[in-house]
Design a protein around this motif. Structure first.
Motif, short mmCIF file in Angstrom:
data_model
loop_
_atom_site.label_atom_id
_atom_site.label_comp_id
_atom_site.label_asym_id
_atom_site.label_seq_id
_atom_site.Cartn_x
_atom_site.Cartn_y
_atom_site.Cartn_z
N TRP A 176 -12.85 -1.49 -2.66
CA TRP A 176 -12.96 -0.07 -2.32
C TRP A 176 -12.53 0.23 -0.89
O TRP A 176 -12.67 1.36 -0.43
CB TRP A 176 -14.38 0.43 -2.55
CG TRP A 176 -14.80 0.31 -3.98
CD1 TRP A 176 -15.86 -0.39 -4.48
CD2 TRP A 176 -14.14 0.87 -5.13
NE1 TRP A 176 -15.90 -0.30 -5.85
CE2 TRP A 176 -14.86 0.47 -6.27
CE3 TRP A 176 -13.01 1.66 -5.29
CZ2 TRP A 176 -14.48 0.85 -7.56
CZ3 TRP A 176 -12.64 2.04 -6.58
CH2 TRP A 176 -13.37 1.63 -7.68
N HIS A 200 -10.13 3.12 -0.51
CA HIS A 200 -9.36 3.09 -1.75
C HIS A 200 -9.70 4.26 -2.68
O HIS A 200 -10.84 4.42 -3.10
CB HIS A 200 -9.63 1.80 -2.52
CG HIS A 200 -8.92 0.60 -1.98
ND1 HIS A 200 -8.84 -0.59 -2.66
CD2 HIS A 200 -8.24 0.40 -0.82
CE1 HIS A 200 -8.15 -1.47 -1.95
NE2 HIS A 200 -7.78 -0.89 -0.82
N ASP A 201 -8.70 5.04 -3.01
CA ASP A 201 -8.71 5.94 -4.16
C ASP A 201 -7.33 5.75 -4.79
O ASP A 201 -6.75 4.67 -4.66
CB ASP A 201 -8.98 7.38 -3.73
CG ASP A 201 -9.40 8.29 -4.90
OD1 ASP A 201 -9.27 7.87 -6.07
OD2 ASP A 201 -9.82 9.42 -4.64
N LYS A 202 -6.79 6.76 -5.44
CA LYS A 202 -5.44 6.61 -5.96
C LYS A 202 -4.47 6.33 -4.81
O LYS A 202 -3.45 5.68 -5.00
CB LYS A 202 -5.04 7.88 -6.73
CG LYS A 202 -5.82 8.05 -8.03
CD LYS A 202 -5.43 9.31 -8.77
CE LYS A 202 -6.06 10.55 -8.22
NZ LYS A 202 -5.79 11.76 -9.04
N ASP A 203 -4.77 6.83 -3.65
CA ASP A 203 -4.06 6.58 -2.40
C ASP A 203 -5.12 6.18 -1.39
O ASP A 203 -6.31 6.40 -1.61
CB ASP A 203 -3.36 7.88 -1.99
CG ASP A 203 -2.34 7.71 -0.88
OD1 ASP A 203 -2.14 6.57 -0.43
OD2 ASP A 203 -1.75 8.73 -0.48
N LEU A 204 -4.74 5.58 -0.28
CA LEU A 204 -5.72 5.35 0.78
C LEU A 204 -6.16 6.70 1.37
O LEU A 204 -5.34 7.59 1.56
CB LEU A 204 -5.13 4.49 1.89
CG LEU A 204 -4.88 3.02 1.55
CD1 LEU A 204 -4.28 2.29 2.75
CD2 LEU A 204 -6.14 2.33 1.09
N TYR A 236 0.84 -1.20 0.00
CA TYR A 236 0.00 0.00 0.00
C TYR A 236 0.87 1.25 0.00
O TYR A 236 0.41 2.35 -0.34
CB TYR A 236 -0.92 0.03 1.21
CG TYR A 236 -2.25 -0.64 0.96
CD1 TYR A 236 -3.24 -0.02 0.21
CD2 TYR A 236 -2.52 -1.90 1.48
CE1 TYR A 236 -4.46 -0.62 -0.02
CE2 TYR A 236 -3.75 -2.52 1.26
CZ TYR A 236 -4.71 -1.87 0.50
OH TYR A 236 -5.93 -2.47 0.26
N ALA A 248 -3.64 2.47 -10.44
CA ALA A 248 -2.27 2.12 -10.03
C ALA A 248 -1.44 1.62 -11.19
O ALA A 248 -0.23 1.89 -11.27
CB ALA A 248 -2.31 1.08 -8.91
N LEU A 296 -5.81 -0.40 -6.28
CA LEU A 296 -6.14 1.01 -6.17
C LEU A 296 -6.45 1.57 -7.56
O LEU A 296 -5.77 1.20 -8.54
CB LEU A 296 -4.99 1.79 -5.55
CG LEU A 296 -4.63 1.45 -4.11
CD1 LEU A 296 -3.31 2.11 -3.72
CD2 LEU A 296 -5.74 1.88 -3.16
#
Length: 540
Positions: free
Chosen positions: A394, A492-496, A85, A139, A136
């Protein structure tokens, strides 16, 4: 931690009525907070902040964003959550620091040591890990693009160690496909706008991408890159205003997605209404939520595609709060076996399907929606893991997915799912931590709240072991003094990321369930399948 109970006039602290009034006040305060923060409340993202540092050093707050990157680096050199992550935020932060050192030499001494530690973490651990890269969004576009940029910035090093490899299991297949699409001159699909910042110069000249509410893809990073492709901050005043607002909300650092008003309001109102914590909310909130629905449903934010998950939660919240809307827009996402989050989705989401079950289930067990709901319930039961949990694309924690699926099945398919619900409860009981909490990497209030939903909102509160587990969990929540607004991101998005009010609503709802269950005492025989859920109002 959760906010301290408010002092309610006319109620003596210590009375049973004081606790009830405090719970009501906390729920009402959450609803009021939705109106006070029209863009939504999300903690900053290392990934997104680093992209703005790299692509928009002219934006006010640059020094604060740079300081944020330096202070959030872990002792091991990486950024972000444990394991892989950390990959996406680390490649973003390293590229931004190397870019800063190259473009602004006066900052080189400040940022170069952190960049070197980040490079070592990438080279020695993250890019060679056996653990797969988490699912993600974007990613497989982000990591290759930023590794290429890092290699280009390192090309002038006295002794470069060679190009950085792609992590195991990742290819450039999607990058090649997007490059071919851009070369063809065809419009860029809306689902790619959110990651515009890694698509390269060709994307900036391509057709189809446009501002919605001043933003590209509801993303500060994408919007900053779009502005850069058009000549800088003066190219489009609306985009600059959007970025300035995004910076203002966080004081420098920025979130991955903003605004998130539709998403935030739907999840908060649905979560509180599901347990009976609110029964009426300001009419304008419901009107705005209903207004977000179009022929293909609702989107999390302007610039993002409509999706079944947001649509389902909006529909459920409206139905629970007295403004039902026919769920016809959801049916466009039906694949025949399950529901996709959006058309062309690469993976499958159990939480999306759990929300769909709730939205359809509110319209009763018969008729066209009832048949589809039964099929979705069967699919969810079949998606359960052998240990009794569910996982989802997600959210990083299985407790989120397990709570969402278990509560939806208990509410709308209790007989079909009886065995699955029993297994879910056993898994939750078996994974409680000694301090009464639950969590993937450590006990958190958020994940403990989800575990309490499984134990108390599935009709199994009297099963052996549940009462003791609930007592330990409530003790943990009462003793937890960690500020929820600063908690680790799990979404979840491009980053947590960490959606502040949504997480707080989950904790408030869990406390509500625990208080409504009262001093639960185990009984020898299990309740019959379909028994009324403890702590939920009739008809839930």
């Amino acid at each position: 931690m959760t906010a301290a109970p408010q002092v309610v006039p006319g109620v003596v602290p210590g009375d049973p009525g004081s606790a009830v009034a405090a719970r009501h006040a906390e729920a009402r305060e959450l609803v009021r907070a939705l109106a006070r923060h029209p863009a939504g409340s999300v903690r900053p993202s290392v990934y997104e902040t680093a992209r703005v540092v790299s692509d928009a050093p002219w934006l006010p707050g640059h020094a604060e964003r740079l300081g944020y990157l330096l202070t959030t680096q872990s002792p091991d050199g990486a950024w972000g959550a444990p394991g892989t992550y950390a990959l996406v935020p680390t490649v973003s932060a390293v590229e931004a620091l190397l870019r800063t050192a190259a473009d602004r030499p006066r900052h080189a001494a400040q940022v170069t040591p952190a960049a070197a530690r980040g490079l070592a973490a990438l080279r020695d651990r993250l890019l060679v890990a056996d653990e797969p890269v988490p699912d993600l969004p974007g990613a497989d576009l982000i990591v290759p693009a930023l590794l290429d940029r890092i290699d280009a910035l390192r090309a002038g090093d006295a002794a470069p160690a060679g190009p950085l490899p792609l992590p195991r299991g990742m290819t450039r297949r999607r990058t090649v496909a997007v490059d071919a699409l851009l070369a063809s001159g065809r419009p860029l699909p809306q689902k790619l706008w959110h990651a515009f910042e890694v698509l390269g110069a060709r994307a900036g000249r391509g057709p189809g991408v446009r501002l919605l509410s001043g933003a590209v893809g509801a993303s500060p990073a994408a919007t900053a890159a779009w502005l850069g492709a058009r000549g800088g901050p003066d190219a489009e005043p609306a985009a600059l205003r959007y970025l300035t607002r995004a910076v203002g909300e966080q004081g420098g650092p920025v979130p991955c997605t903003t605004p998130i008003a539709v998403f935030e309001r739907a999840w908060v109102l649905a979560g509180l209404a599901r347990v009976g914590a609110v029964r009426a909310v300001p009419a304008d909130l419901l009107t705005e939520l209903a207004g977000a629905l179009g022929p293909t449903g609702a989107a999390t934010s302007p610039g993002l595609p409509t999706d079944a998950d947001t649509t389902a939660v909006v529909l459920y919240a409206l139905a629970r709060l007295g403004r039902p809307v026919a769920p016809d827009s959801l049916l466009a996402y039906d694949t025949g076996a399950h529901f996709c989050t959006w058309q062309g989705e690469d993976g499958i989401s159990v939480s999306t399907n759990a929300h769909v079950l709730e939205a359809l289930g509110r319209h009763g067990p018969t008729g066209r929606y009832g048949a589809v709901a039964r099929r979705v319930a069967d699919w969810l039961v079949g998606a359960q893991r052998p240990d009794g949990s569910w996982t989802d694309r997600w959210h990083a924690s299985a407790y989120y997915a397990t709570a969402g699926v278990a509560v939806s099945l208990a509410g709308y398919a209790p007989a079909t799912a009886a065995g699955a619900l029993d297994r879910a409860v056993r898994w939750v009981l078996a994974t409680q931590r000694p301090d009464g909490s639950w969590g993937r990497w450590g006990g958190t209030a958020e994940e403990t709240a989800y575990a309490l939903h499984v134990l108390l909102a599935t009709g199994r509160a009297t099963r052996p072991g549940v009462a003791a587990a609930v007592r330990r969990a409530v003790t943990f929540l009462d003793a937890d003094r960690a500020d929820l607004t600063a908690a680790t991101g799990l979404w979840h998005d491009k980053d947590l990321y960490h959606p502040v009010l949504i997480v707080r609503a989950a904790v408030v709802a869990a406390r509500w369930l625990a208080a409504a269950a009262g001093p639960v005492r185990p009984r020898r025989s299990a309740p019959a399948a379909g028994a009324r859920v403890v702590g939920r109002p009739p008809g839930a």
